[in-house]
Design a protein around this motif. Structure first.
Motif, short mmCIF file in Angstrom:
data_model
loop_
_atom_site.label_atom_id
_atom_site.label_comp_id
_atom_site.label_asym_id
_atom_site.label_seq_id
_atom_site.Cartn_x
_atom_site.Cartn_y
_atom_site.Cartn_z
N LYS A 160 0.74 4.07 -2.81
CA LYS A 160 0.35 5.43 -2.43
C LYS A 160 1.39 6.47 -2.82
N TYR A 161 2.68 6.12 -2.62
CA TYR A 161 3.74 7.11 -2.86
C TYR A 161 4.51 6.86 -4.15
N ALA A 162 4.01 5.94 -5.00
CA ALA A 162 4.62 5.66 -6.30
C ALA A 162 6.12 5.37 -6.16
N LEU A 163 6.46 4.44 -5.27
CA LEU A 163 7.85 4.13 -4.99
C LEU A 163 8.41 3.11 -5.98
N VAL A 164 9.70 3.23 -6.25
CA VAL A 164 10.42 2.23 -7.03
C VAL A 164 11.20 1.32 -6.09
N SER A 165 11.75 1.91 -5.04
CA SER A 165 12.40 1.15 -3.99
C SER A 165 12.28 1.93 -2.69
N LEU A 167 0.82 -1.21 0.00
CA LEU A 167 0.00 0.00 0.00
C LEU A 167 0.86 1.26 0.00
N ARG A 168 1.98 1.24 0.71
CA ARG A 168 2.88 2.40 0.72
C ARG A 168 3.50 2.61 -0.66
N ILE A 173 3.47 -9.19 -4.39
CA ILE A 173 2.65 -9.09 -3.19
C ILE A 173 1.24 -8.67 -3.54
N ILE A 174 1.11 -7.65 -4.38
CA ILE A 174 -0.21 -7.14 -4.75
C ILE A 174 -1.04 -8.25 -5.37
N GLN A 175 -0.43 -9.01 -6.28
CA GLN A 175 -1.14 -10.12 -6.91
C GLN A 175 -1.53 -11.18 -5.88
N ALA A 176 -0.58 -11.52 -5.01
CA ALA A 176 -0.84 -12.56 -4.01
C ALA A 176 -1.91 -12.15 -3.03
N GLU A 177 -1.87 -10.91 -2.55
CA GLU A 177 -2.85 -10.44 -1.56
C GLU A 177 -4.23 -10.32 -2.18
N ALA A 178 -4.30 -9.84 -3.44
CA ALA A 178 -5.60 -9.73 -4.10
C ALA A 178 -6.22 -11.11 -4.29
N SER A 179 -5.40 -12.08 -4.73
CA SER A 179 -5.91 -13.44 -4.91
C SER A 179 -6.33 -14.04 -3.58
N GLU A 180 -5.56 -13.77 -2.54
CA GLU A 180 -5.85 -14.33 -1.22
C GLU A 180 -7.20 -13.83 -0.71
N ASP A 181 -7.48 -12.53 -0.88
CA ASP A 181 -8.75 -11.98 -0.40
C ASP A 181 -9.94 -12.59 -1.13
N VAL A 239 -14.70 -5.21 1.59
CA VAL A 239 -13.43 -5.90 1.80
C VAL A 239 -12.30 -5.21 1.03
N ARG A 240 -12.60 -4.81 -0.21
CA ARG A 240 -11.58 -4.10 -0.99
C ARG A 240 -11.22 -2.77 -0.34
N ALA A 241 -12.23 -2.04 0.15
CA ALA A 241 -11.97 -0.75 0.79
C ALA A 241 -11.13 -0.93 2.06
N LEU A 242 -11.39 -1.98 2.82
CA LEU A 242 -10.59 -2.25 4.01
C LEU A 242 -9.16 -2.63 3.65
N ALA A 243 -9.02 -3.44 2.59
CA ALA A 243 -7.69 -3.91 2.19
C ALA A 243 -6.81 -2.78 1.66
N THR A 244 -7.42 -1.77 1.02
CA THR A 244 -6.67 -0.67 0.44
C THR A 244 -6.65 0.56 1.33
N ASN A 245 -7.14 0.43 2.56
CA ASN A 245 -7.17 1.53 3.53
C ASN A 245 -8.07 2.69 3.11
N GLN A 246 -9.00 2.44 2.19
CA GLN A 246 -9.99 3.46 1.85
C GLN A 246 -11.05 3.58 2.94
N LEU A 247 -11.28 2.49 3.64
CA LEU A 247 -12.26 2.46 4.72
C LEU A 247 -11.51 2.34 6.04
N THR A 248 -11.57 3.39 6.85
CA THR A 248 -10.87 3.42 8.13
C THR A 248 -11.83 3.89 9.22
#
Length: 451
Positions: free
Chosen positions: A227-232, A223-224, A254-262, A339-348
């Motif tokens: 959010k911050y468009a990081l390369v490393s 998520l970081r 990670i993004i692929q694995a976590e999305a599939s897991e949810d 569930v998607r909103a919780l996973a992406t921190n849109q719902l807090t």
């Protein structure tokens, strides 16, 4: 390869036929041009009883990069058949995070044998990584990075990069550290290459940077990066010292694995990997099917309570699955969004009730629309305005309840520190089925339709 970059079935069959016929040279010639990820796919596509022969025939091509790209279940079976010295050799050629992914799945005695066969520096790095929790930044990070003191000049940095052959070859930025090895900034390679040699690193570095705690969950790491468009990003320990880095290529996995897991957790399907052993898939799925059986008994109990009403007006038996089915779909829609909103921190915690209110308004509008359609249809087809009104009211109430349950179940699990995706759909379905039957049959009985 086909249009979607998948190995064509004809190609896979051709390679396997060559191996079966003992024509190893042809098999190697066919496979040699493939990328390591495609070689890994080829091995995964072979049947379990064909893989040993295929790997033996392609021994020179099945290198560390291929092993790293393999599905974890296939890789685990393959690595278990290797001598500890060969596993150690492969692990030594990989980045620390990829090496850990191979070694962490081994039995404890096999791990010790492999670690004993490794070079001291590699062994120390992997042993340190294994001390961190699974799916944390500590397991994910690479130890090979470039760090320089802030008083160096650009010329000193360039000379250092060129002179030290042990340095990593894959990096996008240079980390700048204080004397106690705390990260104080970063320099992109482009900035270094375009700056005069005499300029100090401290004058061109970016002071603000995103630091990743070593114990941060990998989903939060992803998520970081997003959010911050990081390369490393630099990984720091509890004292703030630089201990590793994470790169965007690892985060993509990670993004692929976590999305599939949810998605799989929502259905209670376990890992959902077609290479997972049948026994493991069975154990992961059957417990949720048993839970579903228990929740279904609740709905059947409600139906039995109104058995007399159904006997007097048989059409109720044909209409009540419509109420429950549409309500279940409405609940699943809301559940997926939540569930998607919780996973992406849109719902807090700060916008939880606003999100609940939004979903309730959506459910109300959906309920009014569907209730009007089904009410009119039943009235026209069955020539019973009273039955049309009853099913319309039941549909409206059930869709609104479904919307509420679709938000409440995952939010409650999240508040209880449980994964909000864990088979939430089973409990939402129980609510929508039970309430759908109860409201529809209850209204039909109370209205005198079955009298």
């Amino acid at each position: 390869m086909d249009a979607e970059d998948r190995l064509r079935p004809q190609f896979v069959a051709e390679v396997l036929d060559a191996v079966h016929e003992g024509d190893v040279d042809t098999a190697r010639t066919l496979v040699a041009p493939l990328h390591p990820a495609d070689v890994a796919d080829l091995i995964e596509l072979a049947r379990a009883d064909e893989r040993d022969g295929l790997v033996a025939a392609l021994a020179e091509l099945v290198d560390a990069d291929v092993i790293a790209e393999m599905n974890e279940h296939v890789r685990e079976l393959l690595v278990e058949q290797m001598a500890p010295e060969r596993v150690a050799e492969i692990a030594g050629e990989l980045e620390t995070d990829d090496a850990v992914a191979i070694i962490e799945d081994l039995e404890e005695d096999e791990q010790r044998a492999v670690l004993r066969a490794m070079e001291p520096d590699d062994r120390a790095a992997i042993e340190e990584a294994l001390t961190y929790g699974e799916e944390t930044a500590g397991r994910l990070m690479q130890r090979d990075l470039i760090a320089v003191p802030e008083h160096w000049t650009v010329g000193q940095v360039i000379d250092y990069l060129r002179s030290d052959e042990e340095l990593s070859n894959d990096f996008w930025e240079v980390f700048v550290v204080s004397p106690n090895h705390h990260p104080v900034g970063t320099c992109k390679l482009s900035t270094i290459l375009r700056s005069p040699r005499r300029v100090r690193v401290s004058d061109i570095m970016a002071h603000e940077q995103t630091l990743i705690p070593v114990d941060m969950d990998q989903e939060d790491v992803a998520l970081r990066f997003q959010k911050y468009a990081l390369v490393s990003a630099a990984v720091v320990d509890g004292s703030g010292r630089l201990v590793g880095m994470i790169t965007v290529d690892d985060v993509v996995h990670i993004i692929q694995a976590e999305a599939s897991e949810d998605v799989l957790l929502l259905s209670g399907a376990g890992e959902g990997d077609i290479n997972e052993p049948v026994r493991d898939s069975y154990k992961a799925r059957v417990r949720w099917l048993m839970a579903n059986l228990l929740t279904a008994l609740v709905a059947s109990t409600i139906i039995r309570v109104f058995e007399a009403s159904i006997e007097r007006l048989a059409i109720l038996a044909a209409l009540m699955p419509i109420v429950a089915g549409v309500g279940g779909n409405a609940g699943t829609q809301t559940l997926a969004v939540t569930v998607r909103a919780l996973a992406t921190n849109q719902l807090t915690g700060s916008n939880r009730w606003r999100a609940v209110g939004r979903e309730m308004r959506v459910a109300l509008l959906n309920g009014i629309t569907i209730a009007a359609l089904v009410g009119v249809a039943v009235t026209l087809i069955l020539h019973s305005p009273q039955l049309g009104a009853v099913i319309a009211a039941a549909m409206l109430f059930n869709i609104v309840i479904a919307g509420f349950a679709g938000v409440l179940v995952p939010v409650t699990l999240e508040r209880l520190k449980a994964d909000p995706a864990v088979a939430s759909s089973i409990f939402v379905t129980m609510v929508t089925d039970s309430m759908g039957f109860l409201i529809f049959l209850g209204l039909a009985t109370a209205s005198g339709l079955t009298g």
